[in-house]
Design a protein around this motif. Sequence first.
Motif, PDB file in Angstrom:
ATOM      1  N   SER A  45       0.820  -1.209   0.000  1.00  0.00           N
ATOM      2  CA  SER A  45       0.000   0.000   0.000  1.00  0.00           C
ATOM      3  C   SER A  45       0.850   1.254   0.000  1.00  0.00           C
ATOM      4  O   SER A  45       0.498   2.256  -0.621  1.00  0.00           O
ATOM      5  CB  SER A  45      -0.924   0.000   1.212  1.00  0.00           C
ATOM      6  OG  SER A  45      -1.622   1.204   1.320  1.00  0.00           O
ATOM      7  N   LEU A  46       1.973   1.236   0.678  1.00  0.00           N
ATOM      8  CA  LEU A  46       2.800   2.428   0.820  1.00  0.00           C
ATOM      9  C   LEU A  46       4.108   2.333   0.032  1.00  0.00           C
ATOM     10  O   LEU A  46       5.096   2.943   0.386  1.00  0.00           O
ATOM     11  CB  LEU A  46       3.093   2.677   2.297  1.00  0.00           C
ATOM     12  CG  LEU A  46       1.864   2.918   3.162  1.00  0.00           C
ATOM     13  CD1 LEU A  46       2.248   2.990   4.621  1.00  0.00           C
ATOM     14  CD2 LEU A  46       1.143   4.171   2.732  1.00  0.00           C
ATOM     15  N   LYS A  47       4.103   1.570  -1.024  1.00  0.00           N
ATOM     16  CA  LYS A  47       5.302   1.381  -1.825  1.00  0.00           C
ATOM     17  C   LYS A  47       5.524   2.595  -2.729  1.00  0.00           C
ATOM     18  O   LYS A  47       4.582   3.224  -3.190  1.00  0.00           O
ATOM     19  CB  LYS A  47       5.147   0.117  -2.673  1.00  0.00           C
ATOM     20  CG  LYS A  47       6.417  -0.451  -3.163  1.00  0.00           C
ATOM     21  CD  LYS A  47       6.148  -1.804  -3.797  1.00  0.00           C
ATOM     22  CE  LYS A  47       7.451  -2.422  -4.221  1.00  0.00           C
ATOM     23  NZ  LYS A  47       7.242  -3.716  -4.840  1.00  0.00           N
ATOM     24  N   ASN A  48       6.781   2.931  -2.982  1.00  0.00           N
ATOM     25  CA  ASN A  48       7.184   4.021  -3.880  1.00  0.00           C
ATOM     26  C   ASN A  48       6.721   5.398  -3.423  1.00  0.00           C
ATOM     27  O   ASN A  48       6.491   6.281  -4.227  1.00  0.00           O
ATOM     28  CB  ASN A  48       6.689   3.774  -5.303  1.00  0.00           C
ATOM     29  CG  ASN A  48       7.264   2.527  -5.895  1.00  0.00           C
ATOM     30  OD1 ASN A  48       8.351   2.098  -5.532  1.00  0.00           O
ATOM     31  ND2 ASN A  48       6.528   1.911  -6.812  1.00  0.00           N
ATOM     32  N   HIS A  49       6.533   5.588  -2.144  1.00  0.00           N
ATOM     33  CA  HIS A  49       6.151   6.876  -1.555  1.00  0.00           C
ATOM     34  C   HIS A  49       4.847   7.423  -2.131  1.00  0.00           C
ATOM     35  O   HIS A  49       4.626   8.612  -2.166  1.00  0.00           O
ATOM     36  CB  HIS A  49       7.271   7.905  -1.712  1.00  0.00           C
ATOM     37  CG  HIS A  49       8.551   7.469  -1.090  1.00  0.00           C
ATOM     38  ND1 HIS A  49       8.730   7.395   0.261  1.00  0.00           N
ATOM     39  CD2 HIS A  49       9.723   7.058  -1.640  1.00  0.00           C
ATOM     40  CE1 HIS A  49       9.954   6.984   0.533  1.00  0.00           C
ATOM     41  NE2 HIS A  49      10.580   6.760  -0.626  1.00  0.00           N
TER      42      HIS A  49
END
Length: 101
Positions: free
Chosen positions: A38-42
Amino acid sequence: MGLFLNKLGKRIVKDRIKPFVFIQLIVLIAYLIVSFYSLKNHEVNYFYQGLSQIIVAVFWLLMGIEQFILKKKLYSIFSIIFSVLFIYLAIQSFSLLKIKG
Protein backbone atom coordinates in the motif's frame (compact mmCIF):
# COMPACT_ATOMS: atom_id res chain seq x y z
CA MET A 1 14.26 -14.44 27.04
CA GLY A 2 12.34 -17.70 26.60
CA LEU A 3 10.59 -17.24 29.94
CA PHE A 4 9.50 -13.72 28.97
CA LEU A 5 8.09 -14.90 25.63
CA ASN A 6 6.34 -17.79 27.36
CA LYS A 7 4.65 -15.43 29.85
CA LEU A 8 3.72 -13.03 27.04
CA GLY A 9 2.21 -15.88 25.00
CA LYS A 10 0.15 -17.09 27.96
CA ARG A 11 -1.09 -13.57 28.65
CA ILE A 12 -2.18 -13.04 25.02
CA VAL A 13 -4.01 -16.38 24.85
CA LYS A 14 -5.52 -16.13 28.37
CA ASP A 15 -9.35 -16.12 28.30
CA ARG A 16 -9.43 -16.42 24.51
CA ILE A 17 -10.48 -19.08 22.05
CA LYS A 18 -7.32 -20.51 20.48
CA PRO A 19 -8.60 -21.04 16.90
CA PHE A 20 -9.65 -17.39 16.77
CA VAL A 21 -6.19 -16.34 17.97
CA PHE A 22 -4.51 -18.37 15.21
CA ILE A 23 -6.84 -17.02 12.51
CA GLN A 24 -6.25 -13.46 13.76
CA LEU A 25 -2.50 -14.05 13.61
CA ILE A 26 -2.80 -15.17 9.97
CA VAL A 27 -4.96 -12.13 9.18
CA LEU A 28 -2.38 -9.89 10.87
CA ILE A 29 0.41 -11.32 8.70
CA ALA A 30 -1.73 -10.75 5.59
CA TYR A 31 -2.34 -7.17 6.74
CA LEU A 32 1.39 -6.53 7.11
CA ILE A 33 2.06 -7.83 3.60
CA VAL A 34 -0.73 -5.79 2.01
CA SER A 35 0.18 -2.62 3.92
CA PHE A 36 3.74 -2.94 2.61
CA TYR A 37 2.39 -2.80 -0.95
CA SER A 38 0.00 0.00 0.00
CA LEU A 39 2.80 2.43 0.82
CA LYS A 40 5.30 1.38 -1.82
CA ASN A 41 7.18 4.02 -3.88
CA HIS A 42 6.15 6.88 -1.56
CA GLU A 43 2.69 6.93 -3.12
CA VAL A 44 -0.58 5.72 -1.69
CA ASN A 45 -2.07 2.85 -3.66
CA TYR A 46 -5.79 3.08 -2.93
CA PHE A 47 -6.52 -0.51 -3.99
CA TYR A 48 -4.09 -1.97 -1.45
CA GLN A 49 -5.19 0.56 1.14
CA GLY A 50 -8.82 -0.54 0.69
CA LEU A 51 -7.77 -4.17 0.81
CA SER A 52 -5.86 -3.60 4.04
CA GLN A 53 -8.89 -1.88 5.55
CA ILE A 54 -11.04 -4.89 4.66
CA ILE A 55 -8.47 -7.14 6.35
CA VAL A 56 -8.62 -4.97 9.49
CA ALA A 57 -12.43 -5.18 9.34
CA VAL A 58 -12.21 -8.98 9.23
CA PHE A 59 -9.84 -8.87 12.21
CA TRP A 60 -12.28 -6.76 14.24
CA LEU A 61 -15.20 -8.96 13.16
CA LEU A 62 -13.37 -12.09 14.32
CA MET A 63 -12.62 -10.37 17.61
CA GLY A 64 -16.27 -9.39 18.00
CA ILE A 65 -17.47 -12.94 17.32
CA GLU A 66 -14.95 -14.31 19.79
CA GLN A 67 -16.04 -11.89 22.50
CA PHE A 68 -19.69 -12.67 21.78
CA ILE A 69 -18.97 -16.38 22.33
CA LEU A 70 -17.14 -15.50 25.58
CA LYS A 71 -20.26 -13.60 26.77
CA LYS A 72 -18.64 -10.15 26.70
CA LYS A 73 -21.49 -8.36 24.98
CA LEU A 74 -20.32 -4.74 25.20
CA TYR A 75 -16.85 -5.45 23.82
CA SER A 76 -18.45 -7.58 21.12
CA ILE A 77 -20.76 -4.76 20.03
CA PHE A 78 -17.88 -2.25 19.86
CA SER A 79 -15.75 -4.67 17.83
CA ILE A 80 -18.52 -5.24 15.31
CA ILE A 81 -19.10 -1.48 15.05
CA PHE A 82 -15.37 -0.97 14.34
CA SER A 83 -15.62 -3.68 11.70
CA VAL A 84 -18.45 -1.87 9.94
CA LEU A 85 -16.53 1.43 10.12
CA PHE A 86 -13.46 -0.11 8.49
CA ILE A 87 -15.64 -1.57 5.73
CA TYR A 88 -17.03 1.93 5.14
CA LEU A 89 -13.47 3.30 4.94
CA ALA A 90 -12.57 0.58 2.43
CA ILE A 91 -15.51 1.57 0.25
CA GLN A 92 -14.29 5.18 0.36
CA SER A 93 -10.78 4.08 -0.64
CA PHE A 94 -12.11 2.12 -3.59
CA SER A 95 -14.17 5.14 -4.69
CA LEU A 96 -10.98 7.25 -4.55
CA LEU A 97 -9.42 4.66 -6.84
CA LYS A 98 -12.15 5.29 -9.41
CA ILE A 99 -11.68 9.09 -9.20
CA LYS A 100 -7.90 8.83 -9.58
CA GLY A 101 -8.02 6.27 -12.41
